[in-house]
Write an enzyme that holds these catalytic residues in place. Structure first.
Site, PDB file in Angstrom:
ATOM      1  N   LYS A  48       0.806  -1.215   0.000  1.00  0.00           N
ATOM      2  CA  LYS A  48       0.000   0.000   0.000  1.00  0.00           C
ATOM      3  C   LYS A  48       0.844   1.273   0.000  1.00  0.00           C
ATOM      4  O   LYS A  48       0.379   2.343  -0.423  1.00  0.00           O
ATOM      5  CB  LYS A  48      -0.922   0.006   1.215  1.00  0.00           C
ATOM      6  CG  LYS A  48      -2.028  -1.033   1.190  1.00  0.00           C
ATOM      7  CD  LYS A  48      -3.127  -0.658   0.227  1.00  0.00           C
ATOM      8  CE  LYS A  48      -4.355  -1.549   0.387  1.00  0.00           C
ATOM      9  NZ  LYS A  48      -5.456  -1.151  -0.513  1.00  0.00           N
ATOM     10  N   THR A  70      -8.234   9.351   4.785  1.00  0.00           N
ATOM     11  CA  THR A  70      -8.608   8.119   4.099  1.00  0.00           C
ATOM     12  C   THR A  70      -9.432   7.233   5.015  1.00  0.00           C
ATOM     13  O   THR A  70      -9.614   7.534   6.207  1.00  0.00           O
ATOM     14  CB  THR A  70      -7.370   7.356   3.600  1.00  0.00           C
ATOM     15  OG1 THR A  70      -7.793   6.380   2.637  1.00  0.00           O
ATOM     16  CG2 THR A  70      -6.624   6.663   4.735  1.00  0.00           C
ATOM     17  N   SER A  73      -8.885  -0.534   6.465  1.00  0.00           N
ATOM     18  CA  SER A  73      -8.902  -1.589   7.483  1.00  0.00           C
ATOM     19  C   SER A  73      -7.542  -1.718   8.149  1.00  0.00           C
ATOM     20  O   SER A  73      -7.383  -2.482   9.092  1.00  0.00           O
ATOM     21  CB  SER A  73      -9.294  -2.929   6.851  1.00  0.00           C
ATOM     22  OG  SER A  73      -8.359  -3.286   5.842  1.00  0.00           O
ATOM     23  N   ASN A  75      -3.856  -1.428   6.401  1.00  0.00           N
ATOM     24  CA  ASN A  75      -2.613  -1.297   5.645  1.00  0.00           C
ATOM     25  C   ASN A  75      -2.527   0.012   4.848  1.00  0.00           C
ATOM     26  O   ASN A  75      -1.486   0.662   4.828  1.00  0.00           O
ATOM     27  CB  ASN A  75      -2.428  -2.494   4.709  1.00  0.00           C
ATOM     28  CG  ASN A  75      -1.974  -3.730   5.460  1.00  0.00           C
ATOM     29  OD1 ASN A  75      -1.503  -3.648   6.588  1.00  0.00           O
ATOM     30  ND2 ASN A  75      -2.118  -4.889   4.841  1.00  0.00           N
ATOM     31  N   ASP A 165       5.447 -16.167 -16.830  1.00  0.00           N
ATOM     32  CA  ASP A 165       4.273 -16.697 -17.534  1.00  0.00           C
ATOM     33  C   ASP A 165       2.962 -16.404 -16.816  1.00  0.00           C
ATOM     34  O   ASP A 165       1.918 -16.246 -17.450  1.00  0.00           O
ATOM     35  CB  ASP A 165       4.398 -18.220 -17.691  1.00  0.00           C
ATOM     36  CG  ASP A 165       5.577 -18.613 -18.555  1.00  0.00           C
ATOM     37  OD1 ASP A 165       5.699 -18.073 -19.671  1.00  0.00           O
ATOM     38  OD2 ASP A 165       6.393 -19.448 -18.107  1.00  0.00           O
ATOM     39  N   GLY A 173     -10.233  -4.400  -3.113  1.00  0.00           N
ATOM     40  CA  GLY A 173     -10.881  -3.312  -3.838  1.00  0.00           C
ATOM     41  C   GLY A 173     -10.449  -3.240  -5.284  1.00  0.00           C
ATOM     42  O   GLY A 173     -11.076  -2.551  -6.090  1.00  0.00           O
ATOM     43  N   GLY A 174      -9.355  -3.926  -5.616  1.00  0.00           N
ATOM     44  CA  GLY A 174      -8.932  -4.029  -7.003  1.00  0.00           C
ATOM     45  C   GLY A 174      -7.850  -3.065  -7.443  1.00  0.00           C
ATOM     46  O   GLY A 174      -7.444  -3.088  -8.609  1.00  0.00           O
ATOM     47  N   GLY A 175      -7.340  -2.230  -6.533  1.00  0.00           N
ATOM     48  CA  GLY A 175      -6.301  -1.289  -6.921  1.00  0.00           C
ATOM     49  C   GLY A 175      -5.001  -1.967  -7.318  1.00  0.00           C
ATOM     50  O   GLY A 175      -4.407  -1.649  -8.356  1.00  0.00           O
ATOM     51  N   GLU A 197      -9.007 -14.281  -4.669  1.00  0.00           N
ATOM     52  CA  GLU A 197      -9.737 -13.704  -3.543  1.00  0.00           C
ATOM     53  C   GLU A 197     -10.337 -14.819  -2.689  1.00  0.00           C
ATOM     54  O   GLU A 197     -10.489 -15.963  -3.145  1.00  0.00           O
ATOM     55  CB  GLU A 197     -10.823 -12.737  -4.014  1.00  0.00           C
ATOM     56  CG  GLU A 197     -11.925 -13.334  -4.842  1.00  0.00           C
ATOM     57  CD  GLU A 197     -12.935 -12.295  -5.324  1.00  0.00           C
ATOM     58  OE1 GLU A 197     -12.943 -11.169  -4.808  1.00  0.00           O
ATOM     59  OE2 GLU A 197     -13.726 -12.632  -6.210  1.00  0.00           O
ATOM     60  N   ASP A 203     -16.652 -11.146  -4.251  1.00  0.00           N
ATOM     61  CA  ASP A 203     -17.464 -10.194  -5.013  1.00  0.00           C
ATOM     62  C   ASP A 203     -16.850  -9.863  -6.368  1.00  0.00           C
ATOM     63  O   ASP A 203     -17.567  -9.595  -7.331  1.00  0.00           O
ATOM     64  CB  ASP A 203     -17.658  -8.909  -4.202  1.00  0.00           C
ATOM     65  CG  ASP A 203     -16.338  -8.229  -3.887  1.00  0.00           C
ATOM     66  OD1 ASP A 203     -15.999  -7.237  -4.551  1.00  0.00           O
ATOM     67  OD2 ASP A 203     -15.615  -8.703  -2.997  1.00  0.00           O
TER      68      ASP A 203
END
Length: 317
Positions: A48, A70, A73, A75, A165, A173-175, A197, A203
């Protein structure tokens, strides 16, 4: 929706040099085709720091002087607190109640003000504080500069292993997965970037299958021990993953725990549950993955001591 580019990731690499550790690729003693990217070795214990440092560097100086805010949770909060202190500006972190105490304590230790709220109110409260103080809201993942900063993980992977490969990267969150997929697919198009995940917070897999962001409620996602992966995708990260991710694998809580044990005992790395999910996919779901030289992103090492003790007490898988 405009996606970040490899040029954005390269710009981020310039911004974070000197603040962020360039982590190595570590070969695993149990598999000659697997390497670890140990972001747990960052000064704040997770990847992060990359996105937070880049985002703070890109703020207008007048805005930055008013401070940063910000929600996290743990990090991202630690990372932003570290980046803010390095820049000499105040930082406030809204933390959901129930977050690991070790993470909350470290956020405070880095000079940030911590505001504890019910999990469902973390974003709302962060937005309120930012509006009230005039500080800049630096989201954990829903921001192009944060995504580009996290993408430097992928940039370094390809620089150190040009013939990689497969890259396995956790998805919360996908960042991180958005940034890593951007860098790897630009530099090594033949490589597969696979998200991982927890089954109890899947999700992202459901969203990609549905073709739109699917939001899991807080109580449902909080069943997983991988607290850093309980957040839903944003429209921005969904757009990146839909375009650039090659697939998603889910892992069970038992598999996460076993992967933690393997990393601690055999790789000599202290990891948290979120940091072990990618290895869990490699260990237990290899039949779902492409073959070849594989890099596993170990995202963080800010483990709750009690959780870590339980993993060690359980013995080898």
């Amino acid at each position: 929706m405009e996606l970040i580019s490899i040029d954005d990731v390269r710009a981020a690499a310039t911004d974070i040099a000197g603040t962020v550790t360039r982590t190595p690729l570590l070969p695993t003693p149990w598999d000659a085709q697997t390497w670890l990217k140990p972001e747990s070795l960052q000064p704040v214990g997770s990847f992060k720091l990359r996105g937070a440092t880049h985002a703070v560097a890109r703020l207008d100086p007048a805005v930055r002087a008013r401070g940063v805010v910000t929600h996290s949770s743990g990090n991202h909060g630690q990372a932003l607190a570290y980046a803010a202190r390095s820049a000499g500006v105040p930082c406030t972190v809204v933390v959901p109640e129930g977050a690991p105490a070790v993470k909350v304590d470290r956020i405070r230790a880095r000079g940030a003000e911590v505001v504890l709220v019910p999990p469902a109110r973390r974003l709302v409260e962060a937005e309120r504080i930012a509006a009230e103080t005039g500080g800049a809201l630096v989201p954990p993942f829903d921001d192009p500069h944060v995504i580009a900063g996290q993408g430097t993980v992928g940039l370094e992977i390809v620089e150190d292993l040009p013939d990689v490969d497969v890259v396995l990267v956790p998805v919360g969150g996908g960042g991180l997965s958005s940034g890593v997929a951007t860098a790897v697919k630009a530099l090594r198009p033949s490589a597969a970037v696979i998200g991982v995940e927890p089954l109890l917070a899947a999700d992202a897999r459901e969203s990609l299958a549905a073709g739109a962001v699917v939001v899991w409620d807080v109580e449902r996602a909080h069943r997983t021990s991988a607290d850093g992966l309980r957040t839903n995708l944003s429209e921005l990260t969904f757009a990146h993953l839909r375009e650039r991710l090659d697939g998603i694998v889910t892992v069970t809580e038992e598999e996460i725990t076993a992967a933690m044990g393997r990393l601690v005992r055999d790789a000599r790395l202290v990891v948290e549950p979120s940091g072990a999910v990618a290895l869990a996919a490699r260990l237990f779901h290899s039949h779902e993955l492409p073959e070849g030289r594989t890099v596993v992103v170990v995202t963080g090492g800010n483990a709750d001591p009690n959780v870590l003790a339980g993993v060690l007490t359980a013995g080898p898988a």
